[in-house]
Scaffold this active site. Sequence first.
Site, PDB file in Angstrom:
ATOM      1  N   VAL A 134       0.898  -1.158   0.000  1.00 39.40           N
ATOM      2  CA  VAL A 134       0.000   0.000   0.000  1.00 39.40           C
ATOM      3  C   VAL A 134       0.934   1.204   0.000  1.00 39.40           C
ATOM      4  O   VAL A 134       1.489   1.564   1.027  1.00 39.40           O
ATOM      5  CB  VAL A 134      -0.931   0.015   1.225  1.00 39.40           C
ATOM      6  CG1 VAL A 134      -1.786   1.275   1.248  1.00 39.40           C
ATOM      7  CG2 VAL A 134      -1.813  -1.220   1.232  1.00 39.40           C
ATOM      8  N   PRO A 135       1.130   1.792  -1.166  1.00 37.59           N
ATOM      9  CA  PRO A 135       2.307   2.659  -1.375  1.00 37.59           C
ATOM     10  C   PRO A 135       2.173   4.050  -0.772  1.00 37.59           C
ATOM     11  O   PRO A 135       2.079   5.043  -1.493  1.00 37.59           O
ATOM     12  CB  PRO A 135       2.424   2.709  -2.887  1.00 37.59           C
ATOM     13  CG  PRO A 135       1.025   2.531  -3.386  1.00 37.59           C
ATOM     14  CD  PRO A 135       0.330   1.641  -2.387  1.00 37.59           C
ATOM     15  N   CYS A 136       2.223   4.125   0.534  1.00 39.80           N
ATOM     16  CA  CYS A 136       2.156   5.424   1.187  1.00 39.80           C
ATOM     17  C   CYS A 136       3.405   6.250   0.886  1.00 39.80           C
ATOM     18  O   CYS A 136       3.386   7.467   1.042  1.00 39.80           O
ATOM     19  CB  CYS A 136       1.965   5.252   2.687  1.00 39.80           C
ATOM     20  SG  CYS A 136       3.103   4.111   3.458  1.00 39.80           S
ATOM     21  N   HIS A 137       4.472   5.589   0.421  1.00 41.64           N
ATOM     22  CA  HIS A 137       5.687   6.348   0.104  1.00 41.64           C
ATOM     23  C   HIS A 137       5.508   7.203  -1.148  1.00 41.64           C
ATOM     24  O   HIS A 137       6.340   8.060  -1.425  1.00 41.64           O
ATOM     25  CB  HIS A 137       6.862   5.396  -0.080  1.00 41.64           C
ATOM     26  CG  HIS A 137       6.667   4.387  -1.168  1.00 41.64           C
ATOM     27  ND1 HIS A 137       5.897   3.253  -1.013  1.00 41.64           N
ATOM     28  CD2 HIS A 137       7.121   4.352  -2.449  1.00 41.64           C
ATOM     29  CE1 HIS A 137       5.903   2.556  -2.144  1.00 41.64           C
ATOM     30  NE2 HIS A 137       6.633   3.197  -3.028  1.00 41.64           N
ATOM     31  N   ARG A 138       4.432   6.958  -1.907  1.00 43.30           N
ATOM     32  CA  ARG A 138       4.202   7.756  -3.118  1.00 43.30           C
ATOM     33  C   ARG A 138       3.387   9.003  -2.839  1.00 43.30           C
ATOM     34  O   ARG A 138       2.923   9.659  -3.773  1.00 43.30           O
ATOM     35  CB  ARG A 138       3.515   6.890  -4.184  1.00 43.30           C
ATOM     36  CG  ARG A 138       4.380   5.715  -4.634  1.00 43.30           C
ATOM     37  CD  ARG A 138       3.720   4.836  -5.674  1.00 43.30           C
ATOM     38  NE  ARG A 138       4.542   3.633  -5.886  1.00 43.30           N
ATOM     39  CZ  ARG A 138       4.041   2.418  -6.115  1.00 43.30           C
ATOM     40  NH1 ARG A 138       2.730   2.244  -6.195  1.00 43.30           N
ATOM     41  NH2 ARG A 138       4.834   1.390  -6.280  1.00 43.30           N
TER      42      ARG A 138
END
Length: 168
Positions: A134-138
């Site tokens: 779940v790409p919270c880094h994006r």
Amino acid sequence: MSSSPRLYELAANTPEGTFIAHYSEGGLVELNFPAKAKITRPNHLAKTVPPQILAWHAVTESALKQILTGGNPSRLPPMAPTGTEFQCRVWAALRQIPSGQTKSYSEIARLIGRPQAVRAVGGACGANPIPVLVPCHRVIAMNQKIGGFSGGLKWKRRLLRIEEVSGF
DNA sequence: AATGACAGTCCCA
DNA sequence: TGGGACTGTCATT
């Protein structure tokens, strides 16, 4: 009525280290970055794990490897993180961001229909129990600043660089 | 039950 | 450049 939620922890080996994946009977519920400490729970415990979960874990490991080498995963495991309604909506929005792309906290806020809850979106990102997949880094700030990262900014920068996002 | 602290952003001076 | 308002959630009181 609520049987104790049996959880399974399995190690996922990747080019960036060994992640720990936690599964409930509903799917992946948590993913931990590689710990500095030595892995104390190797996969030999897997013998007691239901085949269903082993199958999900294979998908998880494969998806992680794909993301960590700059690609979009061909398959994702079922994910069943627990969170509030608001958090679930934020996490669902995050999953729509493909590798190499970013969105701002305010874009996410708009996407979930709470255009003014920008700051709360930051909070929900921080509460995301399944980073990377779940790409919270994006999610970065509107002014191109990196924002924060619960797993440590080094990881956020590392993930953005792997995805060749310029400026990080 | 109220308050303060946050992975943000906009506005107005 | 800086202060205030706004949001959802959690810890503290």
